[in-house]
Write a protein that holds these residues in place. Structure first.
Motif, PDB file in Angstrom:
ATOM      1  N   PHE A   1      -9.784   4.276   2.990  1.00  0.00           N
ATOM      2  CA  PHE A   1      -9.607   3.539   1.725  1.00  0.00           C
ATOM      3  C   PHE A   1      -9.285   2.284   2.070  1.00  0.00           C
ATOM      4  O   PHE A   1      -9.559   1.172   2.065  1.00  0.00           O
ATOM      5  N   LEU A   2      -8.044   2.166   2.979  1.00  0.00           N
ATOM      6  CA  LEU A   2      -7.541   0.859   3.232  1.00  0.00           C
ATOM      7  C   LEU A   2      -8.251   0.273   4.350  1.00  0.00           C
ATOM      8  O   LEU A   2      -8.407  -0.885   4.569  1.00  0.00           O
ATOM      9  N   HIS A   3      -8.971   0.939   5.243  1.00  0.00           N
ATOM     10  CA  HIS A   3     -10.040   0.349   6.345  1.00  0.00           C
ATOM     11  C   HIS A   3     -11.027  -0.035   5.499  1.00  0.00           C
ATOM     12  O   HIS A   3     -11.562  -1.208   6.024  1.00  0.00           O
ATOM     13  N   VAL A   4     -11.461   0.515   4.477  1.00  0.00           N
ATOM     14  CA  VAL A   4     -12.661  -0.123   3.607  1.00  0.00           C
ATOM     15  C   VAL A   4     -12.097  -1.245   2.977  1.00  0.00           C
ATOM     16  O   VAL A   4     -12.892  -2.512   2.870  1.00  0.00           O
ATOM     17  N   LEU A   5     -10.984  -1.481   2.348  1.00  0.00           N
ATOM     18  CA  LEU A   5     -10.456  -2.435   1.759  1.00  0.00           C
ATOM     19  C   LEU A   5     -10.329  -3.724   2.720  1.00  0.00           C
ATOM     20  O   LEU A   5     -10.586  -4.924   2.581  1.00  0.00           O
ATOM     21  N   ILE A   6      -9.722  -3.484   3.895  1.00  0.00           N
ATOM     22  CA  ILE A   6      -9.680  -4.437   4.910  1.00  0.00           C
ATOM     23  C   ILE A   6     -10.950  -4.874   5.472  1.00  0.00           C
ATOM     24  O   ILE A   6     -11.353  -6.286   5.647  1.00  0.00           O
ATOM     25  N   SER A   7     -12.029  -4.096   5.605  1.00  0.00           N
ATOM     26  CA  SER A   7     -13.259  -4.530   6.181  1.00  0.00           C
ATOM     27  C   SER A   7     -13.957  -5.431   5.093  1.00  0.00           C
ATOM     28  O   SER A   7     -14.547  -6.318   5.367  1.00  0.00           O
ATOM     29  N   ALA A   8     -13.768  -4.845   4.183  1.00  0.00           N
ATOM     30  CA  ALA A   8     -14.320  -5.439   2.721  1.00  0.00           C
ATOM     31  C   ALA A   8     -14.045  -7.073   2.648  1.00  0.00           C
ATOM     32  O   ALA A   8     -14.797  -8.147   2.225  1.00  0.00           O
ATOM     33  N   ASN A   9     -12.811  -7.135   2.889  1.00  0.00           N
ATOM     34  CA  ASN A   9     -12.407  -8.475   2.651  1.00  0.00           C
ATOM     35  C   ASN A   9     -12.066  -9.365   3.986  1.00  0.00           C
ATOM     36  O   ASN A   9     -11.780 -10.326   3.699  1.00  0.00           O
ATOM     37  N   LYS A  10     -12.583  -8.871   4.974  1.00  0.00           N
ATOM     38  CA  LYS A  10     -12.622  -9.478   6.173  1.00  0.00           C
ATOM     39  C   LYS A  10     -11.379 -10.276   6.407  1.00  0.00           C
ATOM     40  O   LYS A  10     -11.215 -11.300   7.069  1.00  0.00           O
ATOM     41  N   ILE A  11     -10.193  -9.599   6.213  1.00  0.00           N
ATOM     42  CA  ILE A  11      -9.058 -10.009   6.707  1.00  0.00           C
ATOM     43  C   ILE A  11      -8.267  -9.369   7.704  1.00  0.00           C
ATOM     44  O   ILE A  11      -8.228  -7.879   7.926  1.00  0.00           O
TER      45      ILE A  11
ATOM     46  N   GLU B   1       0.160   4.087 -12.335  1.00  0.00           N
ATOM     47  CA  GLU B   1      -0.793   4.779 -13.193  1.00  0.00           C
ATOM     48  C   GLU B   1      -1.903   5.660 -12.494  1.00  0.00           C
ATOM     49  O   GLU B   1      -1.800   6.739 -12.196  1.00  0.00           O
ATOM     50  N   ASN B   2      -2.578   4.776 -11.885  1.00  0.00           N
ATOM     51  CA  ASN B   2      -3.712   5.149 -10.566  1.00  0.00           C
ATOM     52  C   ASN B   2      -2.817   4.514  -9.460  1.00  0.00           C
ATOM     53  O   ASN B   2      -2.482   3.610  -9.308  1.00  0.00           O
ATOM     54  N   LEU B   3      -3.418   5.276  -8.483  1.00  0.00           N
ATOM     55  CA  LEU B   3      -2.956   4.680  -7.045  1.00  0.00           C
ATOM     56  C   LEU B   3      -4.084   3.351  -6.662  1.00  0.00           C
ATOM     57  O   LEU B   3      -5.203   3.774  -6.770  1.00  0.00           O
ATOM     58  N   LYS B   4      -3.292   2.224  -6.312  1.00  0.00           N
ATOM     59  CA  LYS B   4      -4.306   1.144  -6.081  1.00  0.00           C
ATOM     60  C   LYS B   4      -3.726   0.136  -4.803  1.00  0.00           C
ATOM     61  O   LYS B   4      -2.577   0.573  -4.541  1.00  0.00           O
ATOM     62  N   GLY B   5      -4.602  -0.416  -4.351  1.00  0.00           N
ATOM     63  CA  GLY B   5      -4.357  -0.970  -3.105  1.00  0.00           C
ATOM     64  C   GLY B   5      -4.942  -2.556  -3.174  1.00  0.00           C
ATOM     65  O   GLY B   5      -6.172  -2.319  -3.454  1.00  0.00           O
ATOM     66  N   PHE B   6      -4.145  -3.338  -2.825  1.00  0.00           N
ATOM     67  CA  PHE B   6      -4.775  -4.683  -2.805  1.00  0.00           C
ATOM     68  C   PHE B   6      -3.987  -5.714  -1.950  1.00  0.00           C
ATOM     69  O   PHE B   6      -2.714  -5.609  -1.967  1.00  0.00           O
ATOM     70  N   PHE B   7      -4.586  -6.740  -1.441  1.00  0.00           N
ATOM     71  CA  PHE B   7      -3.957  -7.845  -0.729  1.00  0.00           C
ATOM     72  C   PHE B   7      -3.003  -8.807  -1.549  1.00  0.00           C
ATOM     73  O   PHE B   7      -3.529  -9.006  -2.725  1.00  0.00           O
ATOM     74  N   ILE B   8      -2.107  -8.962  -1.149  1.00  0.00           N
ATOM     75  CA  ILE B   8      -0.858  -9.935  -1.961  1.00  0.00           C
ATOM     76  C   ILE B   8      -0.832 -11.129  -1.071  1.00  0.00           C
ATOM     77  O   ILE B   8      -0.818 -11.027   0.253  1.00  0.00           O
ATOM     78  N   ALA B   9      -0.456 -12.154  -1.498  1.00  0.00           N
ATOM     79  CA  ALA B   9      -0.094 -13.353  -0.944  1.00  0.00           C
ATOM     80  C   ALA B   9       1.206 -13.239   0.103  1.00  0.00           C
ATOM     81  O   ALA B   9       2.181 -12.343  -0.087  1.00  0.00           O
ATOM     82  N   HIS B  10       0.982 -13.825   1.430  1.00  0.00           N
ATOM     83  CA  HIS B  10       2.119 -13.498   2.436  1.00  0.00           C
ATOM     84  C   HIS B  10       2.202 -14.832   3.065  1.00  0.00           C
ATOM     85  O   HIS B  10       1.434 -15.744   2.893  1.00  0.00           O
ATOM     86  N   GLN B  11       3.519 -14.934   3.615  1.00  0.00           N
ATOM     87  CA  GLN B  11       3.641 -16.394   4.369  1.00  0.00           C
ATOM     88  C   GLN B  11       4.596 -16.083   5.544  1.00  0.00           C
ATOM     89  O   GLN B  11       5.787 -15.486   5.478  1.00  0.00           O
ATOM     90  N   TYR B  12       4.209 -16.022   6.464  1.00  0.00           N
ATOM     91  CA  TYR B  12       4.912 -15.726   7.892  1.00  0.00           C
ATOM     92  C   TYR B  12       5.391 -16.957   8.503  1.00  0.00           C
ATOM     93  O   TYR B  12       4.621 -18.052   8.648  1.00  0.00           O
TER      94      TYR B  12
END
Length: 199
Positions: free
Chosen positions: A19-29, A40-51
């Protein structure tokens, strides 16, 4: 974004990885942070980051102050209004981070970090019951003790800022990052205590 209900067998690590690979691939990040939530349900999404840029570890960063409090500081939950206010202040003023200030004028933590101050080779940080007890915060405390630096948890008021020699933030993305300026107060990013903690 992905989600699946709680009946999903969490032991199936390979399927979660898929699932994580699909998420990364779909968002091209290529670089970023993924938040995995299971309220409630297991969810995964990109959040803002600042390195931080490498030179920021040498020159320090500029932080602002924001009159805002998180309702449950010890819990890592979304505080949409506080996050929105922090993001707006950072964008508008060019701050790397903003430090939250409560109604009593006490600095509690950063919007995405914890904060530490140095005076006379002693380290001070706001009390644990007022902040998110981050993993990197805990590492900073343990490392300070290992290096022999006294560390105290105590209230830090805005009026105290001018009394400190140095300051730094801790967090997952920045690790330990020196602060050059907070509001009108300047700090030494080359302070030996901060440098030793970073190295």
């Amino acid at each position: 974004f992905f989600s699946f209900d709680q009946s999903y067998n969490l032991q199936k690590k390979n399927e979660i990885k898929q699932f994580l690979h699909v998420l990364i691939s779909a968002n091209k990040i290529k670089n970023g942070n993924i938040l995995i939530s299971c309220k409630e349900n297991l969810k995964g999404f990109f959040i803002a980051h600042q390195y931080p840029e490498p030179e920021m570890y040498e020159t320090g960063v500029v932080c602002g102050l924001l009159n805002a409090e998180r309702t449950n500081p010890n819990a890592k939950v979304f505080q949409t209004m506080v996050r929105k206010m922090a993001d707006e202040a950072m964008t508008k003023n060019g701050y790397y981070e903003v430090l939250l200030v409560d109604k009593e004028g006490r600095i509690t933590e950063g919007s995405r970090s914890n904060v530490f101050f140095v005076v006379d080779n002693k380290i001070k940080t706001p009390p644990g019951n007022d902040v998110l007890l981050g993993i990197t915060r805990n590492k900073a405390i343990l490392l300070a003790k290992k290096l022999g630096y006294p560390l105290e948890e105590e209230e830090i008021k805005i009026s105290d800022l001018e009394t400190f020699d140095a300051a730094f933030i801790s967090g997952t993305s920045p690790k330990f990052l020196p602060i050059r300026k907070i509001g009108d107060a300047y700090f030494d990013p080359e302070n030996k205590v901060v440098k030793q903690l970073i190295s």
